[in-house]
Design an enzyme around this catalytic site. Structure first.
Site, PDB file in Angstrom:
ATOM      1  N   LYS A   1       0.821  -1.209   0.000  1.00  0.00           N
ATOM      2  CA  LYS A   1       0.000   0.000   0.000  1.00  0.00           C
ATOM      3  C   LYS A   1       0.856   1.261   0.000  1.00  0.00           C
ATOM      4  CE  LYS A   1      -4.470  -1.350   1.853  1.00  0.00           C
ATOM      5  NZ  LYS A   1      -5.549  -0.964   2.763  1.00  0.00           N
TER       6      LYS A   1
ATOM      7  N   LYS B   1      -4.735 -10.315  -6.538  1.00  0.00           N
ATOM      8  CA  LYS B   1      -5.958 -10.441  -5.732  1.00  0.00           C
ATOM      9  C   LYS B   1      -7.071  -9.548  -6.275  1.00  0.00           C
ATOM     10  CE  LYS B   1      -6.576  -8.140  -1.810  1.00  0.00           C
ATOM     11  NZ  LYS B   1      -6.675  -7.617  -0.453  1.00  0.00           N
TER      12      LYS B   1
ATOM     13  N   LYS C   1     -10.901  -4.047  -4.067  1.00  0.00           N
ATOM     14  CA  LYS C   1     -11.706  -2.827  -4.175  1.00  0.00           C
ATOM     15  C   LYS C   1     -10.925  -1.700  -4.810  1.00  0.00           C
ATOM     16  CE  LYS C   1     -13.921  -3.403   0.333  1.00  0.00           C
ATOM     17  NZ  LYS C   1     -13.697  -3.173   1.764  1.00  0.00           N
TER      18      LYS C   1
END
Ligand code: AMP
Ligand code: TRP
Length: 341
Positions: free
Chosen positions: A121, A205, A208
């Site tokens: 992230k 993966k 969102k």
């Protein structure tokens, strides 16, 4: 201090959370929420909408509030019963923030630096990431341990964080000489689809936050959009293999079969055999039909619940009161153990 591990002997309790960021995906449903549902019949369960985790990266305030209610509505639409399970949002129960601070002082910088989610992230901009993003797993440990939860149902990507919660619990118990005080929470990672992959790339993966909406199925997508996304999902030129060995290096085929198995509640091997020797087109057609049949009732019910936000807020308030009542006696003990007068 004794080096003999004293076992935790308290009751079993389940805790999990979902972030109110963007749309819920099929990954959230199959990896987490679908599996929360049967647990509510056997255990005391707390299912949290983790709004404090969400703001570790910037969230528009109005959108955060909307998404918090939407995740709550989706929890209920997926089958969680707010009378049995405790449904609430994290920021309403102050124990999370308070215990997170104590855990910030228990966890080590080196442990946090090893977290793959933080590395992903923060990417190339580590210096510009929020301090909260770095400390995120300590807040997650606080979520779980403020209730002395013993079981944590999550998707595969959260395993490392639950393991860190165990390390924090263990170090707290050791440092303060209170072996057996905190349980060492277990990640519960089960089912056919603990890691649902992107429809555009079988090595990534389903998320969102992927920039391409075509990479995921959202719990808000209508039947036409579901059909379009599955039709365009990446494949390879070969027919489907008749055994699992034949899926080696074929991430996209594996993923679609995995989703099929999880949605129809059959073992993965059965799905592989069912489509063995067939073309992708056939799998895609049946998968579309199945996905629409399973997701449409959830989407419709979520939308219906979202038309009465006052009722959702009432459910969240009630859940927060029940959660606080469980956390407060534990927090009292923690303050005494730490030496807070
Ligand atoms: P998040 O959206 O990051 O708050 O995730 C909420 C829950 O959904 C966690 O238990 C995740 O592990 C799970 N989850 C998210 N994405 C996936 C995925 N692609 N496959 C399986 N589980 C997932
Ligand atoms: N970090 C989890 C995720 O992004 C969400 C979460 C926050 C959580 N606190 C938790 C999951 C406690 C399980 C237990 O998916």
């Amino acid at each position: 201090m004794s080096d003999v591990e004293v076992k935790y002997t308290g009751p079993e309790r389940v805790f999990s959370g979902v972030q109110p960021t963007g749309n819920l995906t099929l990954g959230n449903y199959l990896g987490a929420i679908k599996r929360f549902v049967p647990l509510q019949d056997e255990h005391e369960c707390l299912y949290c909408v983790v709004d404090m985790h969400a703001i570790t990266v910037w969230q528009d305030p109005a959108e955060l509030a909307r998404a918090t209610r939407e995740v709550t509505a989706a929890y209920i639409a997926c089958g969680l019963d707010p009378k049995r399970a405790i449904l609430f949002n994290q920021s309403k129960v102050h124990a999370h923030a308070e215990l997170a601070w104590i855990f910030n002082c228990v966890a080590r910088m080196g442990w946090m630096e090893r977290m793959t989610q933080f590395k992903e992230k923060s990417g190339k901009h580590k210096e510009r990431s929020s301090l909260g993003l770095f400390a995120y797993p300590a807040l997650m440990a606080a979520d779980i341990l403020a209730y002395k939860a013993t079981h944590v149902p999550v998707g595969e990507d959260q395993k490392q964080h639950v393991e860190l919660s165990r390390d924090i619990a263990q170090k707290f118990n050791m440092d303060y000489g209170v072996q057996g005080f905190f349980p060492l929470p277990e990640p519960v990672i089960q089912g056919a689809a603990t890691r649902v992959m992107s429809l555009r790339d079988g090595t990534k993966k389903m998320s969102k936050s992927d920039p391409s909406d075509m990479s995921r199925l959202n719990l808000t997508d209508d039947a036409d959009l579901i059909a379009k996304k599955i039709r365009k999902a990446k494949t390879d030129p070969d027919d489907l293999p008749s055994d699992e060995d034949g899926l080696e290096g074929r991430g996209e085929a594996r993923n679609l079969l995995n989703i099929y198995a999880a949605l129809s509640d059959i073992p993965f091997g059965d799905a592989v055999r069912q489509f063995g020797g067939k073309q992708f087109r056939q799998l895609k057609e049946e998968l579309t039909e199945l996905t629409v049949a399973k997701l449409t009732p959830i989407t419709d019910e979520t939308r219906r619940l979202m038309s009465d936000t006052a009722e959702i807020d009432r459910i969240l308030n009630d859940g927060a009161e029940r959660a606080s009542a469980l956390a407060e006696p534990i927090m009292k003990e923690i303050r005494r153990i730490v030496g807070f007068v």
